[in-house]
Design a protein around this motif. Sequence first.
Motif, PDB file in Angstrom:
ATOM      1  N   ARG A 103      14.692   7.585  14.855  1.00 22.29           N
ATOM      2  CA  ARG A 103      14.799   6.288  15.538  1.00 22.29           C
ATOM      3  C   ARG A 103      15.140   5.142  14.585  1.00 22.29           C
ATOM      4  O   ARG A 103      15.926   4.265  14.919  1.00 22.29           O
ATOM      5  N   VAL A 104      14.573   5.166  13.403  1.00 21.39           N
ATOM      6  CA  VAL A 104      14.846   4.100  12.441  1.00 21.39           C
ATOM      7  C   VAL A 104      16.293   4.192  11.957  1.00 21.39           C
ATOM      8  O   VAL A 104      17.009   3.181  11.915  1.00 21.39           O
ATOM      9  N   CYS A 105      16.739   5.371  11.620  1.00 20.46           N
ATOM     10  CA  CYS A 105      18.107   5.517  11.124  1.00 20.46           C
ATOM     11  C   CYS A 105      19.145   5.240  12.205  1.00 20.46           C
ATOM     12  O   CYS A 105      20.276   4.863  11.903  1.00 20.46           O
ATOM     13  N   ALA A 106      18.772   5.398  13.458  1.00 18.59           N
ATOM     14  CA  ALA A 106      19.669   5.076  14.561  1.00 18.59           C
ATOM     15  C   ALA A 106      19.655   3.583  14.875  1.00 18.59           C
ATOM     16  O   ALA A 106      20.430   3.113  15.701  1.00 18.59           O
ATOM     17  N   GLY A 107      18.758   2.856  14.236  1.00 22.23           N
ATOM     18  CA  GLY A 107      18.668   1.421  14.461  1.00 22.23           C
ATOM     19  C   GLY A 107      17.851   1.030  15.677  1.00 22.23           C
ATOM     20  O   GLY A 107      17.821  -0.141  16.056  1.00 22.23           O
ATOM     21  N   ALA A 108      17.168   2.009  16.292  1.00 19.98           N
ATOM     22  CA  ALA A 108      16.392   1.721  17.496  1.00 19.98           C
ATOM     23  C   ALA A 108      15.021   1.123  17.182  1.00 19.98           C
ATOM     24  O   ALA A 108      14.436   0.454  18.028  1.00 19.98           O
ATOM     25  N   ARG A 109      14.510   1.373  16.016  1.00 15.16           N
ATOM     26  CA  ARG A 109      13.181   0.895  15.615  1.00 15.16           C
ATOM     27  C   ARG A 109      13.214   0.375  14.191  1.00 15.16           C
ATOM     28  O   ARG A 109      14.026   0.803  13.385  1.00 15.16           O
ATOM     29  N   LEU A 110      12.306  -0.522  13.898  1.00 15.38           N
ATOM     30  CA  LEU A 110      12.041  -1.011  12.545  1.00 15.38           C
ATOM     31  C   LEU A 110      13.299  -1.551  11.844  1.00 15.38           C
ATOM     32  O   LEU A 110      13.706  -1.082  10.794  1.00 15.38           O
ATOM     33  N   GLN A 111      13.885  -2.565  12.443  1.00 15.54           N
ATOM     34  CA  GLN A 111      15.071  -3.169  11.849  1.00 15.54           C
ATOM     35  C   GLN A 111      14.721  -3.882  10.543  1.00 15.54           C
ATOM     36  O   GLN A 111      13.570  -4.021  10.183  1.00 15.54           O
ATOM     37  N   GLY A 112      15.734  -4.362   9.866  1.00 17.73           N
ATOM     38  CA  GLY A 112      15.616  -4.890   8.514  1.00 17.73           C
ATOM     39  C   GLY A 112      14.518  -5.905   8.271  1.00 17.73           C
ATOM     40  O   GLY A 112      13.856  -5.866   7.241  1.00 17.73           O
ATOM     41  N   LEU A 113      14.326  -6.826   9.198  1.00 16.51           N
ATOM     42  CA  LEU A 113      13.307  -7.851   9.001  1.00 16.51           C
ATOM     43  C   LEU A 113      11.917  -7.238   8.815  1.00 16.51           C
ATOM     44  O   LEU A 113      11.148  -7.660   7.961  1.00 16.51           O
ATOM     45  N   PHE A 114      11.617  -6.209   9.607  1.00 13.65           N
ATOM     46  CA  PHE A 114      10.310  -5.557   9.504  1.00 13.65           C
ATOM     47  C   PHE A 114      10.203  -4.735   8.227  1.00 13.65           C
ATOM     48  O   PHE A 114       9.146  -4.687   7.603  1.00 13.65           O
ATOM     49  N   ARG A 115      11.289  -4.098   7.834  1.00 10.42           N
ATOM     50  CA  ARG A 115      11.272  -3.334   6.586  1.00 10.42           C
ATOM     51  C   ARG A 115      11.065  -4.272   5.403  1.00 10.42           C
ATOM     52  O   ARG A 115      10.342  -3.968   4.458  1.00 10.42           O
ATOM     53  N   THR A 116      11.699  -5.434   5.461  1.00 11.94           N
ATOM     54  CA  THR A 116      11.532  -6.422   4.402  1.00 11.94           C
ATOM     55  C   THR A 116      10.080  -6.863   4.305  1.00 11.94           C
ATOM     56  O   THR A 116       9.534  -7.000   3.203  1.00 11.94           O
ATOM     57  N   ALA A 117       9.442  -7.068   5.443  1.00 10.24           N
ATOM     58  CA  ALA A 117       8.026  -7.467   5.438  1.00 10.24           C
ATOM     59  C   ALA A 117       7.163  -6.387   4.809  1.00 10.24           C
ATOM     60  O   ALA A 117       6.221  -6.689   4.065  1.00 10.24           O
ATOM     61  N   ASP A 118       7.474  -5.116   5.075  1.00 13.01           N
ATOM     62  CA  ASP A 118       6.725  -4.017   4.463  1.00 13.01           C
ATOM     63  C   ASP A 118       6.881  -4.033   2.944  1.00 13.01           C
ATOM     64  O   ASP A 118       5.920  -3.832   2.199  1.00 13.01           O
ATOM     65  N   ILE A 119       8.099  -4.265   2.475  1.00 10.06           N
ATOM     66  CA  ILE A 119       8.350  -4.296   1.036  1.00 10.06           C
ATOM     67  C   ILE A 119       7.590  -5.457   0.390  1.00 10.06           C
ATOM     68  O   ILE A 119       6.952  -5.299  -0.659  1.00 10.06           O
ATOM     69  N   LEU A 120       7.624  -6.614   1.021  1.00 13.82           N
ATOM     70  CA  LEU A 120       6.906  -7.768   0.475  1.00 13.82           C
ATOM     71  C   LEU A 120       5.403  -7.517   0.427  1.00 13.82           C
ATOM     72  O   LEU A 120       4.732  -7.898  -0.536  1.00 13.82           O
ATOM     73  N   ALA A 121       4.865  -6.859   1.450  1.00 16.03           N
ATOM     74  CA  ALA A 121       3.437  -6.529   1.441  1.00 16.03           C
ATOM     75  C   ALA A 121       3.117  -5.557   0.308  1.00 16.03           C
ATOM     76  O   ALA A 121       2.097  -5.701  -0.374  1.00 16.03           O
TER      77      ALA A 121
END
Length: 76
Positions: free
Chosen positions: A34-52
């Motif tokens: 789902r993530v690789c298809a772009g259906a879930r966890l788009q860039g903004l959320f991934r960025t937040a995970d990296i910052l955390a």
Amino acid sequence: MDEYARSALQAGWAAAILDSYGPRGWDPEWARRRVCAGARLQGLFRTADILAGLDLLAKDPRVDHGHVRVAGWSHG
């Protein structure tokens, strides 16, 4: 990811693996589809995970804060 972390450790580096799926209760295979298809966890959320993750590393006295590097896959 474990293999990359082991390689880093063998080279004398520290390694931290950021898990964006487990805390959300997602099975890794389900999430990858789902993530690789772009259906879930788009860039903004991934960025937040990296910052955390970087925030956690910044608070860890074992980390040489002048030498932190981030690596990722196609979404990183």
